[in-house]
Design a protein around this motif. Structure first.
Motif: not given
Length: 658
Positions: A64-65, A117-119, A124-126, A166-170
């Protein structure tokens, strides 16, 4: 930048056909590969299926990035993680240098594929921000994070990358898959402990996690941390003649090691939990890669998180930094259970190191071969020990069949068949090989002096060693010159030639760990034992997480027996915050603990956190007494005397010299 598979395939063909490895057989200077090393590394190219490029597709799939540069710093500006130091010389378009085993070079090329990466759907994984992956599972309102890495700084950087894309999520929950430091110690970089205490964030872990995480990090943690410098090549320059990678990933970050105790414990296989709308089923795997470990199944997505029970390398049965020997038989049985439970449905497997794999048939075949590499190692090592062979003999005799040996995820980048077979021997038979001469043999320095004397003196050994070095017999040169160096650690010529032998062994090593050990050994022979570097395992959070029982066990290990000989002291310790009381007894040069003693030498009343501060050096006994956080009745000087008997372990002790 996204990589095109066609070009990558051409790069691998270039590795296969390159003439850059076939250089002159003339003697070369320090830091260059000799003819023997070049020959050994060329044989690797001929013997392994380098035309198989599937791993490169999997390692880059779903990108993804990725930032153009990846250097992570702490609050003071110190570098915690530096991927740039690797990517500057490990390129997808670069064939293996003569100074790096081509198989290890391939592993390094795969491990430097970093970013977000999108699994699969919602997973998702960094990767490449730490030696371990940090996995983010999307729930209805927030994230469930699997294994937040080794350091708070790397975990925060990973979370920032996820938030940016992917946006701010808690974060709703953090799951520790197992009890090794690179799978929990970044937790405070992404979670506020106050939110955990309030119930806002769950911390989920397998049964026994905290006990094993803390005990492994502390009881023998000092020696493990020193040896980890060798295992991970922590002080080596990042270059084709230095640190390339550690097999599981590049190396360990050097940031802030943190720990938050679990709020929820998984106790049995088949147990399920739904967090933020995500259903998970757990498979307990104690005694495999870690004493407390678990896999996680996501039935909605047919996705299986394998923790560190399977990776894309042969793992350690006994890690070179030191640990309790693992059980490859139990390991293989749990992997068989994995296949039985999830093999019919699994479509993607992913884990805490390396890249995922997709496709049911491919994943199940992978599980079987990972299972069988541990089963084969166990069964054949035990077969040979039952025929009377010793660990050294077994490590020379045992070989994997081609169907396991030429399977890339079974290659020995981290564990190796040689040292794993020795670990199996150790597990069943111990250190003693049954030869009477091994029962009470001399310690290394004393034996070395006699070896050198019998060999005709250092000069004679050096002369023969130089000739054997020129013939490429580096293993024997290392064995012989080790005796000269231990007999006379001031013999610079012997240390330099031994360093040269270690260097060539490192250049030939397929395992990132073996390469690091050899090259770190060469470095210290040439430059001396370092005076700084490395990361101590006994972090403040680790000390604070210890139960009083663990803490007293650690104090008993630190007790200097000769200093304590003849002393008798008895202490009662009251912890008002824990509502627990203990009695300590020092006699026979041993510290024991249990119920309160009847006639104490002194009684101490203090919170566990105060004792932690004293342990961590934040507070002295006198300061604690002065500020009122410690109350002592009885003989206060006796407790001060007791503290004076506790050793502080030297971290950078000698290894390659006596």
């Amino acid at each position: 930048m996204e990589y095109r598979y066609g070009k990558k395939h051409n790069v691998l063909l270039a590795i296969l056909t390159t003439t850059s490895l076939f250089v002159s057989a003339d003697s070369l200077a320090q830091g260059q590969a000799t003819a023997a090393t070049i020959k050994a590394n060329n044989e690797v190219i001929r013997s392994l299926p380098f035309n198989d490029t599937e791993d490169f597709k999997d390692a880059t799939r779903g990108l993804i990035d990725k930032p153009e540069s990846l250097i992570i710093k702490d609050a003071k500006g110190n570098v915690v993680w530096d991927m740039d130091s690797y990517t500057k010389f490990i390129g997808m378009d670069k064939p293996a240098p003569a100074t790096v085993n081509p198989s290890l070079w391939r592993n390094a090329q795969l491990n430097v594929q970093y970013g977000l990466f999108k699994v699969t759907d919602n997973i998702f994984q960094v990767r490449g921000y730490d030696i371990s992956n940090i996995t983010f599972v999307k729930g209805k309102t927030g994230w469930i994070v699997f294994d937040p890495g080794t350091a708070s700084e790397t975990a925060k950087a990973a979370y920032d990358l996820v938030t940016k894309n992917l946006g701010k999520r808690p974060i709703k929950a953090v799951i520790y898959s197992h009890s090794h430091v690179d799978h929990y110690a970044g937790v405070k970089g992404i979670v506020d402990e106050a939110d955990v205490k309030s119930g806002k964030v769950k911390i989920i872990a397998p049964e026994g996690f905290l006990e094993h995480a803390v005990s492994e990090m502390v009881i023998a943690g000092n020696a493990m941390s020193r040896r980890a410098i060798f295992m991970y090549g922590a002080l080596l320059p990042r270059s084709a003649t230095g640190g390339v990678n550690a097999g599981l990933g590049q190396t360990n970050p050097v940031g802030n090691v943190t720990l938050i105790a679990p709020t929820d414990t998984i106790k049995k296989t088949g147990e399920t939990m739904t967090v933020d709308g995500v259903k998970m089923e757990f498979q307990m795997t104690p005694g495999t890669e870690a004493p407390a470990e678990m896999n996680t199944w996501f039935p909605e997505w047919n996705a299986l998180w394998m923790a560190e029970n399977t990776t894309n390398t042969m793992h350690n049965v006994l890690t070179l930094r030191g640990a309790q020997v693992r059980d490859p038989l139990v390991w293989s049985k749990y992997l068989n259970e994995t296949i039985d439970m999830y093999g019919k449905d699994v479509q993607v497997k992913f884990q805490s190191h390396h890249w995922p794999m997709w496709g049911n048939e491919k994943v199940v075949d992978y599980f079987k071969k990972q299972r069988d590499v541990y089963k084969y190692t166990h069964d054949q090592s035990v077969n040979l020990l039952n025929k009377g062979y010793t660990s050294k003999e077994i490590s020379e005799m045992i070989h994997l069949p081609d169907e396991l040996d030429k399977f890339w995820p079974n290659r020995g980048y981290y564990g190796t068949l040689r040292h794993n077979s020795r670990a199996v021997y150790q597990r069943y038979m111990g250190w003693y090989d049954a030869n009477p001469s091994s029962l009470n043999d001399l310690p290394p320095a004393d034996a070395a002096k006699k070896y050198v004397e019998y060999m005709g003196g250092a000069s004679a050994v050096m002369s023969k060693a130089k000739a054997d070095y020129d013939k490429g017999e580096y293993r024997w040169v290392a064995e012989a010159l080790k005796q000269v160096v231990f007999a006379d650690p001031n013999n610079t010529a012997a240390k330099n030639l031994l360093a040269d032998a270690y260097e060539q062994l490192g250049f030939q090593a397929e395992a990132g760990t073996w390469r690091s050990v050899y090259l770190e050994g060469a470095y210290e022979l040439r430059n001396g034992t370092p005076i700084s570097g490395g990361v101590s395992s006994s972090s403040p959070d680790t000390i604070s997480a210890m139960t009083p029982d663990m803490l007293f066990d650690y104090l008993a290990v630190r007790l200097n027996g000769p200093k304590a000989a003849g002393k008798k002291m008895y202490f009662n310790i009251e912890f008002p915050d824990l509502k627990e009381n203990y009695g300590l007894s020092l006699e026979n040069a041993v510290l024991n603990y249990g119920k309160e003693v009847e006639s104490p030498t002194a009684t101490l009343v203090l919170d566990k956190s105060t004792l932690d501060d004293i342990q961590n050096g934040k507070l002295t006994l006198a300061q604690a007494a002065q500020n009122g956080s410690l109350k002592i009745s009885g003989d206060a000087n006796a407790f001060q005397e007791f503290l004076g008997m506790l050793d502080t372990f030297p971290f950078l002790f000698n290894i390659v010299t006596p």
